[in-house]
Scaffold this active site. Structure first.
Site, mmCIF file in Angstrom:
data_model
loop_
_atom_site.group_PDB
_atom_site.id
_atom_site.type_symbol
_atom_site.label_atom_id
_atom_site.label_comp_id
_atom_site.label_asym_id
_atom_site.label_seq_id
_atom_site.Cartn_x
_atom_site.Cartn_y
_atom_site.Cartn_z
ATOM 1 N N THR A 236 23.910 7.588 85.056
ATOM 2 C CA THR A 236 24.954 7.339 86.040
ATOM 3 C C THR A 236 24.440 7.871 87.366
ATOM 4 O OG1 THR A 236 26.693 7.661 84.384
ATOM 5 C CG2 THR A 236 27.340 8.009 86.650
ATOM 6 N N VAL A 265 35.324 2.245 78.236
ATOM 7 C CA VAL A 265 35.231 2.704 79.622
ATOM 8 C C VAL A 265 34.994 4.202 79.586
ATOM 9 C CG1 VAL A 265 36.533 3.024 81.752
ATOM 10 C CG2 VAL A 265 36.640 0.840 80.561
ATOM 11 N N GLY A 290 30.807 11.020 78.969
ATOM 12 C CA GLY A 290 32.031 10.547 79.600
ATOM 13 C C GLY A 290 33.292 10.930 78.852
HETATM 14 N N1 ASP Z 1 29.219 9.358 82.190
HETATM 15 C C1 ASP Z 1 28.655 8.096 81.796
HETATM 16 C C2 ASP Z 1 29.556 7.442 80.795
HETATM 17 O O1 ASP Z 1 30.066 8.117 79.930
HETATM 18 C C3 ASP Z 1 27.292 8.174 81.218
HETATM 19 C C4 ASP Z 1 26.326 9.131 81.860
HETATM 20 O O2 ASP Z 1 26.596 9.686 82.897
HETATM 21 O O3 ASP Z 1 25.235 9.344 81.319
HETATM 22 O O4 ASP Z 1 29.723 6.258 80.842
#
Ligand code: ASP
Length: 397
Positions: A236, A265, A290
């Protein structure tokens, strides 16, 4: 006993004889880094934004809008087909379709926009901003978000690259089994499916290599592809910007978790979890697990902590502590949680905090990219020593 991704690469794929214990069990606070006071204007992001900070900083110091500057940074990885965590080339869901999540908050106008599980639109961050500017809503998801994007002039594009398509095919043929217990479930151990150093393990590796060849994955990419199949990658980018007038904004964008269930999501488009900006206090965002971050409303918790007087570092650590509390401090489970917060206070104080020093076999620690006239990367202050492990775990027999 769990086996780290590093062990996996060295033992299963390269054929080394022994497996080592992951270095993630010790709990200590690492030396303070990745926190300080920046000059204004300042822009901070996850490390993958580093190379895009210059242009954004120029925009910011020339009087440009804080959200425009932050969006400029995150658009870089979104446009890059080789960045498999965001936008074009992002890892797809279990049906082989790339679904993107993003949100943004504009401090001066106290407005927000967000999109979840949007398909075929490369710049989810810009679409989130278009929701903010051109609707009376805050969040659009799925088909509705895509239709809105096309109506607003965004091109419909196939976001799957040949590389990510082949990795997905390999996953589909060998691992399409997301259903089952999560880390939060009392039955989480039922995910222990693979026993290393057994005939079953060897057969599984051989089968994956054969299929990788059949799919046409180049030899030099086969190891990475197999690793991505066994340990679904994430990634991300978050960016927050503060100008000399004290105005601030933030945004976060991602393709989320590889091979996810369609419609999943994560935290990135959730205002309060993946990103939160309050013009009176500061701006914060997250990368990492997430599902864990949503449960503590991470970015909002950080801002509220700072509103009550905490420094960015303490505000972030307190929020990480809430994740730790959700597992009653059980490090056997917490070793599978990867979490990083990027925090900017209205006075220019900043911090990056992480639950663990790094993730899996990635040799670089978690870092924050900063530009306040001097562009640099700083190591996040971690709550625990050692690295987090990719989920799901492999276990020694
Ligand atoms: N936070 C993101 C999600 O859960 C993934 C990540 O940051 O690696 O979609």
């Amino acid at each position: 006993m769990a086996i780290s991704r590093r062990d996996f690469v060295h033992s299963a794929l390269l054929g080394a004889a022994s497996l080592s214990v992951p270095g993630s069990a010790k709990a200590d606070t690492a030396p303070a880094r990745g926190s300080g006071k920046a000059k204004l204007p300042v822009i901070i992001s996850a490390a993958n934004g580093f190379k895009y900070l210059d242009e954004a900083y120029t925009l910011l110091s020339g009087g440009g809008d804080t959200l425009d500057a932050a969006l400029k940074v995150v658009q870089g990885p979104e446009d890059d087909p080789n960045d498999e965590s965001v936008g074009l080339g992002g890892h797809p869901n279990e049906e082989g379709v790339v679904e993107l999540d993003a949100c943004c908050m504009h401090g001066p106008t106290r407005t927000a926009g967000s999109v979840g599980a949007v398909r075929n639109i490369k710049n989810a961050s810009l679409l989130a901003n278009t929701v903010r500017l051109h609707t009376g809503h805050v969040m659009l998801v799925g088909e509705g978000a895509e239709k809105f994007a096309v109506a607003q002039g965004f091109p419909r594009e196939n976001l799957l690259t040949d590389k990510s398509r082949k990795e997905w095919l390999l996953w589909k043929e060998t691992h399409s089994d997301w259903w089952g217990a999560s880390l939060s479930s009392p039955d989480w151990r039922t995910r222990l499916r693979v026993h290393a150093h057994t005939d079953e393990w060897q057969e599984r590796m051989d089968r994956m290599k054969t299929i990788a060849v059949a799919i046409g994955i180049p030899r030099e990419e086969q190891m990475d592809a197999i690793r991505s199949v066994i340990f679904p990658p994430t990634g991300t980018i978050h960016c927050s910007a503060l100008n000399a007038k004290g105005e601030m904004s933030g945004c976060t964008t991602t393709s989320g978790l590889a091979w996810k269930i369609p419609g999943r999501v994560g935290d990135s488009p959730i205002i309060s979890a993946g990103c939160y900006t309050d013009q009176d206090v500061g701006s914060a965002g997250a990368t990492g697990s997430g599902e864990e971050n949503i449960k503590v409303a991470g970015a909002h918790t950080i801002i509220e902590n700072m509103r009550r007087g905490m420094s960015p570092l303490d505000a972030g650590m307190d929020t990480l502590q809430r994740i730790v509390h959700n597992y009653n401090g059980d490090k056997e489970r917490l070793q599978y949680v990867d979490m990083v917060y990027y925090i900017l206070k209205k006075d220019g104080a900043y911090a990056a905090v992480s639950l663990w020093e790094g993730y899996g076999d990635d040799t670089s620690p978690h870092r924050i990219a900063i530009h306040d006239g001097t562009k640099r990367l700083e190591t996040a202050v971690s709550m625990f020593r050692g690295v987090s492990q990719a989920w799901p775990p492999l276990f020694k027999s």
